[in-house]
Design a protein around this motif. Structure first.
Motif, mmCIF file in Angstrom:
data_model
loop_
_atom_site.group_PDB
_atom_site.id
_atom_site.type_symbol
_atom_site.label_atom_id
_atom_site.label_comp_id
_atom_site.label_asym_id
_atom_site.label_seq_id
_atom_site.Cartn_x
_atom_site.Cartn_y
_atom_site.Cartn_z
ATOM 1 N N ILE A 58 0.848 -1.197 0.000
ATOM 2 C CA ILE A 58 0.000 0.000 0.000
ATOM 3 C C ILE A 58 0.883 1.246 0.000
ATOM 4 O O ILE A 58 1.813 1.357 0.802
ATOM 5 C CB ILE A 58 -0.930 0.005 1.220
ATOM 6 N N PRO A 59 0.616 2.206 -0.875
ATOM 7 C CA PRO A 59 1.440 3.423 -0.923
ATOM 8 C C PRO A 59 1.412 4.182 0.402
ATOM 9 O O PRO A 59 0.393 4.213 1.096
ATOM 10 C CB PRO A 59 0.776 4.254 -2.039
ATOM 11 N N GLN A 60 2.513 4.820 0.726
ATOM 12 C CA GLN A 60 2.614 5.578 1.970
ATOM 13 C C GLN A 60 1.552 6.665 2.044
ATOM 14 O O GLN A 60 1.059 6.990 3.131
ATOM 15 C CB GLN A 60 4.006 6.204 2.080
ATOM 16 N N GLU A 61 1.169 7.224 0.887
ATOM 17 C CA GLU A 61 0.189 8.296 0.917
ATOM 18 C C GLU A 61 -1.131 7.846 1.532
ATOM 19 O O GLU A 61 -1.843 8.643 2.160
ATOM 20 C CB GLU A 61 -0.055 8.838 -0.488
ATOM 21 N N ALA A 62 -1.470 6.557 1.397
ATOM 22 C CA ALA A 62 -2.710 6.060 1.989
ATOM 23 C C ALA A 62 -2.635 6.135 3.516
ATOM 24 O O ALA A 62 -3.625 6.483 4.183
ATOM 25 C CB ALA A 62 -2.973 4.629 1.545
ATOM 26 N N PHE A 63 -1.483 5.832 4.082
ATOM 27 C CA PHE A 63 -1.308 5.926 5.536
ATOM 28 C C PHE A 63 -1.321 7.382 5.982
ATOM 29 O O PHE A 63 -1.816 7.710 7.065
ATOM 30 C CB PHE A 63 -0.003 5.230 5.951
ATOM 31 N N ASP A 64 -0.780 8.258 5.135
ATOM 32 C CA ASP A 64 -0.812 9.689 5.451
ATOM 33 C C ASP A 64 -2.253 10.199 5.466
ATOM 34 O O ASP A 64 -2.629 11.002 6.327
ATOM 35 C CB ASP A 64 0.006 10.479 4.428
ATOM 36 N N TRP A 65 -3.055 9.734 4.509
ATOM 37 C CA TRP A 65 -4.473 10.133 4.478
ATOM 38 C C TRP A 65 -5.188 9.653 5.732
ATOM 39 O O TRP A 65 -5.986 10.387 6.317
ATOM 40 C CB TRP A 65 -5.167 9.557 3.248
ATOM 41 N N TYR A 66 -4.896 8.411 6.139
ATOM 42 C CA TYR A 66 -5.541 7.893 7.346
ATOM 43 C C TYR A 66 -5.147 8.724 8.562
ATOM 44 O O TYR A 66 -5.975 8.984 9.445
ATOM 45 C CB TYR A 66 -5.197 6.423 7.588
ATOM 46 N N ASP A 67 -3.885 9.139 8.624
ATOM 47 C CA ASP A 67 -3.432 9.950 9.746
ATOM 48 C C ASP A 67 -4.231 11.253 9.813
ATOM 49 O O ASP A 67 -4.654 11.673 10.895
ATOM 50 C CB ASP A 67 -1.936 10.242 9.591
ATOM 51 N N PHE A 100 -11.739 10.836 2.758
ATOM 52 C CA PHE A 100 -10.791 9.742 2.953
ATOM 53 C C PHE A 100 -11.140 8.553 2.060
ATOM 54 O O PHE A 100 -10.283 8.005 1.354
ATOM 55 C CB PHE A 100 -10.787 9.330 4.427
ATOM 56 N N MET A 101 -12.415 8.151 2.079
ATOM 57 C CA MET A 101 -12.828 7.006 1.280
ATOM 58 C C MET A 101 -12.723 7.310 -0.211
ATOM 59 O O MET A 101 -12.411 6.415 -1.015
ATOM 60 C CB MET A 101 -14.254 6.597 1.643
ATOM 61 N N LYS A 102 -12.963 8.559 -0.591
ATOM 62 C CA LYS A 102 -12.839 8.941 -1.999
ATOM 63 C C LYS A 102 -11.395 8.802 -2.463
ATOM 64 O O LYS A 102 -11.120 8.316 -3.577
ATOM 65 C CB LYS A 102 -13.334 10.372 -2.201
ATOM 66 N N LYS A 103 -10.453 9.213 -1.614
ATOM 67 C CA LYS A 103 -9.040 9.085 -1.956
ATOM 68 C C LYS A 103 -8.640 7.607 -2.061
ATOM 69 O O LYS A 103 -7.890 7.218 -2.964
ATOM 70 C CB LYS A 103 -8.177 9.808 -0.919
ATOM 71 N N LEU A 104 -9.147 6.788 -1.129
ATOM 72 C CA LEU A 104 -8.852 5.348 -1.223
ATOM 73 C C LEU A 104 -9.442 4.776 -2.508
ATOM 74 O O LEU A 104 -8.844 3.889 -3.134
ATOM 75 C CB LEU A 104 -9.429 4.606 -0.012
ATOM 76 N N GLY A 105 -10.613 5.271 -2.882
ATOM 77 C CA GLY A 105 -11.235 4.818 -4.115
ATOM 78 C C GLY A 105 -10.359 5.099 -5.326
ATOM 79 O O GLY A 105 -10.344 4.331 -6.292
#
Length: 211
Positions: A9-18, A30-35
């Motif tokens: 999983i790209p680091q940016e996904a963890f940054d978004w979760y943070d 958040f969910m839109k970005k994961l999408g």
């Protein structure tokens, strides 16, 4: 060595979760970005299972563990919201005086993880108390999103005073040896630092997780 799906999983996904976890991004965004990542070939099931907490899987000590007793207790908070309530976990058969630990939740109320932390401490011989800042609004609502939104509406000064009152309540427990520790997560880490600063004699040790 085989890697788990979350290793890719790209680091940016963890940054978004943070950002989402700290209230800087709403769930829809958040969910839109994961999408967007899902459109690139990442499974939404893998993404959400790696990023979103599963409290049932994370539980380490059951509420009905034979070695502990867990109850809900109220305490007075005259400088806060008047009354507070929290989750008290104690060893089953207390002999003599024990050190006590205040467990302070994140910015979303007393969720199952924080109660489990209190039980873990009781399992190894501490008296632990986890207050719920959302008690004046009816308590933790059962999910973190609603809890986060609820806590955001509250007066922070009153919340701080509620935790000061909770610390005094726990420190004066009949089986307390007078040594109070505090551990907090996210917002709770901030409260640990606050308790150490507001009264140098209140806590004997503090562990703030990125307060």
């Amino acid at each position: 060595m085989n890697k788990s799906p979350s290793d890719h999983i790209p680091q940016e996904a963890f940054d978004w979760y943070d950002e989402y976890a700290h209230g800087l991004m709403d769930r829809r965004t958040f969910m839109k970005k994961l999408g967007g990542l899902a459109a690139l070939g990442f499974s939404m099931a893998v993404l959400t299972s790696a990023l979103l907490p599963n409290y049932a899987l994370a539980e380490q000590v059951s509420f009905n563990d034979d070695d502990i007793t867990a109850t809900y207790e109220e305490f007075d908070s005259p400088n806060g919201h008047g009354k507070g309530k929290g989750y008290l976990a104690t060893p089953k058969n207390i002999e003599g005086k024990l050190p006590v630990v205040l467990v302070i939740h994140e910015n979303r109320g007393l969720n199952p993880y924080v109660k489990d932390v209190a039980r873990r401490l009781a399992k190894v011989g501490f008296i632990a108390f986890a207050p719920d800042a959302l008690f004046p609004l009816g308590g933790y609502p059962g999910n973190d999103d609603e809890g986060r939104a609820m806590q955001k509406t509250m007066d922070r000064a009153k919340i701080q005073n509620d935790f000061v009152a909770a610390a005094h309540f726990l420190k004066s427990h009949a089986n307390s040896n007078g040594k109070l520790g505090a551990v907090g997560f996210c917002f709770g880490g901030y409260i640990v630092n606050y308790l150490a600063a507001v009264d140098s004699n209140l806590i004997s040790a503090g562990v703030p997780f990125y307060g």
